[in-house]
Design a protein around this motif. Sequence first.
Motif, PDB file in Angstrom:
ATOM      1  N   PRO A 197      14.123  56.101  10.121  1.00  0.00           N
ATOM      2  CA  PRO A 197      14.684  54.872  10.690  1.00  0.00           C
ATOM      3  C   PRO A 197      14.301  53.654   9.860  1.00  0.00           C
ATOM      4  CG  PRO A 197      12.737  55.545  11.917  1.00  0.00           C
ATOM      5  CD  PRO A 197      13.000  56.637  10.926  1.00  0.00           C
ATOM      6  N   ASP A 198      15.046  52.599  10.057  1.00  0.00           N
ATOM      7  CA  ASP A 198      14.742  51.351   9.347  1.00  0.00           C
ATOM      8  C   ASP A 198      13.442  50.725   9.833  1.00  0.00           C
ATOM      9  OD1 ASP A 198      17.054  51.541   7.827  1.00  0.00           O
ATOM     10  OD2 ASP A 198      18.254  50.466   9.314  1.00  0.00           O
ATOM     11  N   GLU A 199      13.129  50.927  11.100  1.00  0.00           N
ATOM     12  CA  GLU A 199      11.876  50.404  11.642  1.00  0.00           C
ATOM     13  C   GLU A 199      11.323  51.378  12.662  1.00  0.00           C
ATOM     14  OE1 GLU A 199      13.318  47.545  15.255  1.00  0.00           O
ATOM     15  OE2 GLU A 199      13.303  46.661  13.232  1.00  0.00           O
ATOM     16  N   MET A 200      10.002  51.353  12.833  1.00  0.00           N
ATOM     17  CA  MET A 200       9.326  52.268  13.744  1.00  0.00           C
ATOM     18  C   MET A 200       9.061  51.570  15.071  1.00  0.00           C
ATOM     19  SD  MET A 200       8.835  55.053  11.817  1.00  0.00           S
ATOM     20  CE  MET A 200       7.345  55.996  12.097  1.00  0.00           C
ATOM     21  N   THR A 201       9.846  51.897  16.097  1.00  0.00           N
ATOM     22  CA  THR A 201       9.640  51.328  17.430  1.00  0.00           C
ATOM     23  C   THR A 201       9.516  52.458  18.438  1.00  0.00           C
ATOM     24  OG1 THR A 201      12.040  51.142  17.764  1.00  0.00           O
ATOM     25  CG2 THR A 201      10.887  49.220  16.891  1.00  0.00           C
ATOM     26  N   ASP A 202       8.486  52.374  19.253  1.00  0.00           N
ATOM     27  CA  ASP A 202       8.243  53.382  20.285  1.00  0.00           C
ATOM     28  C   ASP A 202       8.285  54.792  19.706  1.00  0.00           C
ATOM     29  OD1 ASP A 202       7.674  54.270  22.854  1.00  0.00           O
ATOM     30  OD2 ASP A 202       9.780  54.526  23.372  1.00  0.00           O
ATOM     31  N   HIS A 203       7.747  54.947  18.492  1.00  0.00           N
ATOM     32  CA  HIS A 203       7.786  56.263  17.868  1.00  0.00           C
ATOM     33  C   HIS A 203       6.637  57.129  18.379  1.00  0.00           C
ATOM     34  CE1 HIS A 203       4.976  53.917  15.445  1.00  0.00           C
ATOM     35  NE2 HIS A 203       4.438  55.053  15.059  1.00  0.00           N
ATOM     36  N   CYS A 204       6.769  58.432  18.216  1.00  0.00           N
ATOM     37  CA  CYS A 204       5.701  59.353  18.588  1.00  0.00           C
ATOM     38  C   CYS A 204       4.517  59.117  17.653  1.00  0.00           C
ATOM     39  CB  CYS A 204       6.180  60.798  18.483  1.00  0.00           C
ATOM     40  SG  CYS A 204       7.572  61.197  19.570  1.00  0.00           S
TER      41      CYS A 204
ATOM     42  N   SER B 108      13.794  58.302  23.365  1.00  0.00           N
ATOM     43  CA  SER B 108      13.538  56.871  23.185  1.00  0.00           C
ATOM     44  C   SER B 108      12.879  56.547  21.852  1.00  0.00           C
ATOM     45  CB  SER B 108      12.652  56.353  24.323  1.00  0.00           C
ATOM     46  OG  SER B 108      11.396  57.012  24.319  1.00  0.00           O
ATOM     47  N   CYS B 109      12.436  57.566  21.131  1.00  0.00           N
ATOM     48  CA  CYS B 109      11.751  57.344  19.858  1.00  0.00           C
ATOM     49  C   CYS B 109      12.747  56.901  18.795  1.00  0.00           C
ATOM     50  CB  CYS B 109      11.052  58.630  19.413  1.00  0.00           C
ATOM     51  SG  CYS B 109      10.262  58.521  17.791  1.00  0.00           S
ATOM     52  N   SER B 110      12.353  55.940  17.971  1.00  0.00           N
ATOM     53  CA  SER B 110      13.240  55.435  16.928  1.00  0.00           C
ATOM     54  C   SER B 110      13.549  56.492  15.865  1.00  0.00           C
ATOM     55  CB  SER B 110      12.623  54.204  16.262  1.00  0.00           C
ATOM     56  OG  SER B 110      11.356  54.522  15.700  1.00  0.00           O
ATOM     57  N   ARG B 111      12.730  57.518  15.783  1.00  0.00           N
ATOM     58  CA  ARG B 111      12.951  58.587  14.810  1.00  0.00           C
ATOM     59  C   ARG B 111      13.807  59.719  15.371  1.00  0.00           C
ATOM     60  NH1 ARG B 111      10.268  58.796  10.168  1.00  0.00           N
ATOM     61  NH2 ARG B 111      10.932  60.954  10.061  1.00  0.00           N
ATOM     62  N   HIS B 112      14.208  59.635  16.639  1.00  0.00           N
ATOM     63  CA  HIS B 112      14.800  60.793  17.308  1.00  0.00           C
ATOM     64  C   HIS B 112      15.997  61.365  16.572  1.00  0.00           C
ATOM     65  CE1 HIS B 112      17.178  62.906  20.491  1.00  0.00           C
ATOM     66  NE2 HIS B 112      15.980  63.407  20.722  1.00  0.00           N
ATOM     67  N   ASP B 113      16.832  60.530  16.003  1.00  0.00           N
ATOM     68  CA  ASP B 113      18.025  61.017  15.302  1.00  0.00           C
ATOM     69  C   ASP B 113      17.705  61.575  13.920  1.00  0.00           C
ATOM     70  OD1 ASP B 113      19.610  60.272  17.428  1.00  0.00           O
ATOM     71  OD2 ASP B 113      20.117  58.308  16.582  1.00  0.00           O
ATOM     72  N   HIS B 114      16.472  61.366  13.448  1.00  0.00           N
ATOM     73  CA  HIS B 114      16.113  61.784  12.099  1.00  0.00           C
ATOM     74  C   HIS B 114      15.157  62.977  12.081  1.00  0.00           C
ATOM     75  CE1 HIS B 114      17.930  58.102  10.487  1.00  0.00           C
ATOM     76  NE2 HIS B 114      17.349  57.473  11.495  1.00  0.00           N
ATOM     77  N   CYS B 115      14.375  63.178  13.137  1.00  0.00           N
ATOM     78  CA  CYS B 115      13.386  64.250  13.110  1.00  0.00           C
ATOM     79  C   CYS B 115      14.074  65.611  13.280  1.00  0.00           C
ATOM     80  CB  CYS B 115      12.326  64.044  14.189  1.00  0.00           C
ATOM     81  SG  CYS B 115      12.951  64.084  15.879  1.00  0.00           S
ATOM     82  N   PRO B 116      13.505  66.663  12.700  1.00  0.00           N
ATOM     83  CA  PRO B 116      14.140  67.984  12.751  1.00  0.00           C
ATOM     84  C   PRO B 116      14.278  68.509  14.179  1.00  0.00           C
ATOM     85  CG  PRO B 116      12.451  67.914  11.059  1.00  0.00           C
ATOM     86  CD  PRO B 116      12.293  66.662  11.865  1.00  0.00           C
ATOM     87  N   LYS B 117      15.462  69.037  14.481  1.00  0.00           N
ATOM     88  CA  LYS B 117      15.729  69.657  15.776  1.00  0.00           C
ATOM     89  C   LYS B 117      15.836  71.173  15.662  1.00  0.00           C
ATOM     90  CE  LYS B 117      16.311  65.646  17.909  1.00  0.00           C
ATOM     91  NZ  LYS B 117      16.009  64.779  16.743  1.00  0.00           N
ATOM     92  N   ARG B 118      16.010  71.665  14.451  1.00  0.00           N
ATOM     93  CA  ARG B 118      16.175  73.101  14.205  1.00  0.00           C
ATOM     94  C   ARG B 118      15.624  73.418  12.822  1.00  0.00           C
ATOM     95  NH1 ARG B 118      22.603  73.619  12.818  1.00  0.00           N
ATOM     96  NH2 ARG B 118      22.697  71.826  11.405  1.00  0.00           N
ATOM     97  N   GLY B 119      15.502  74.689  12.535  1.00  0.00           N
ATOM     98  CA  GLY B 119      14.934  75.081  11.262  1.00  0.00           C
ATOM     99  C   GLY B 119      15.722  74.596  10.061  1.00  0.00           C
TER     100      GLY B 119
END
Length: 445
Positions: A362-369, A378-389
């Motif tokens: 993400p461009d900025e880290m807000t409410d990240h794990c 709700s994590c700003s990285r949610h769309d970027h972090c791996p969901k599958r192998g």
Amino acid sequence: MNHEQSRSLYDRALSVLPGGVNSSVRAIRPYPFFIEKGDGGHVIDADGNKYLDFVMGYGPLLLGHDMPEEVQSAVQQRASEGPMYGAPTEVEVELAEFVARHVPSVEMIRFVNSGTEATVSAVRLARGYTGRDKIVVMESGYHGAQESTLVEGEGSETQPSSPGIPDSFAEHTITVPFNDEEAIHDVFDAHGEEIAAVLTEPILGNYGIVHPVEGYHETLRELTDDHGALLIFDEVITGFRVGGLQCAQGKFGVTPDITTFGKIVGGGFPVGAIGGRADIVKEFTPAGEVFQSGTFSGHPVTMAAGLETLRYAAKNDVYDHVNALGEQLRSGLTDIVADQAPEYTVAGTDSMFKILFTREGPDEMTDHCEAGCRQRASCSRHDHCPKRGADVMDGETERWERLFWPAMKEQGIFLTANQYESQFICDAHTAEDIEQALEAYKEAL
């Protein structure tokens, strides 16, 4: 560091061992360093180099390399009384009772000799119990070197992923992406009456560390119940590491029908186990008709090591210690990554951890794990972090292996050899060890 002796040993090994190793993950480029002995949370190689060890035998060593006196005494006593007997011993009953007392899914258990043997037997048991043939597995999930799960492809269009496996095995295996609820619904809509079981790791542990999204395991539980299939949790990695004595199923609050174990349940010795509902596990011979047997199953030395390891962990706040260190390490890694490589993902829970070399952030880290990805929407990285192998496979694997891993090794940090395998903390590690590791990460990244 000098590696002359390791290089010489590898040269000899290449003449008598395929690839110079007995497990493919040990084939580190250009050659592995050979371990001479362990020392608490460290290992010492054949050239005398000492490393802070976060491999921990790929997971079995919850307590580290030095067995506490209670464990060492039990192992030595059993070994001195005779290697094995081909007959039952009391200690295998005691370990079975301990597991059944603590793990939600386990009413009965059968001990075997490896995680692979456990998953092979669990698949056979599920097919025998249900009278069905098809098994659903997660794409990029790992369940040992067994024919039913060494497959690749999508959905029912699968083929063996290794030479030597007949195509007919893959015909009965269906794959779905981990965390994809739509895909698993589609599979049951199409094949529900043919599916014997869904086999999954609670957390993907051999393709990075990938957490389930909220509700995913509950969906698997509901679908298998609705269609008369079984839910199998492969807890070979997570068993007695994630969620403490209740394992990952206790942490997530989802109870499978069958659970496979390995690694920690044997206290560092070769082991596997299949536990679950009594009416299912009783289908194993001789109580039932699903054949399962093994000369070394329930080996008294392994059973004693596993039992005393778990007893020690229960009595000495081991999980509080290793989980606190895991939190310290992942929190520190999160800060380092945010500053030096914001596209990377810190993953893990309890005493498991990993930095995944993902390519976007993400461009900025807000409410990240703050101490390992939890798949929070709700994590700003949610769309970027791996969901599958596959998301982990898309990362910078070559950078991890060719640049990062050697840089950590040169600083005396022993990590698993690629970005797929989990890394582990043990009871012998200290807060000072964690700070040393964080400094090494700062330098290597």
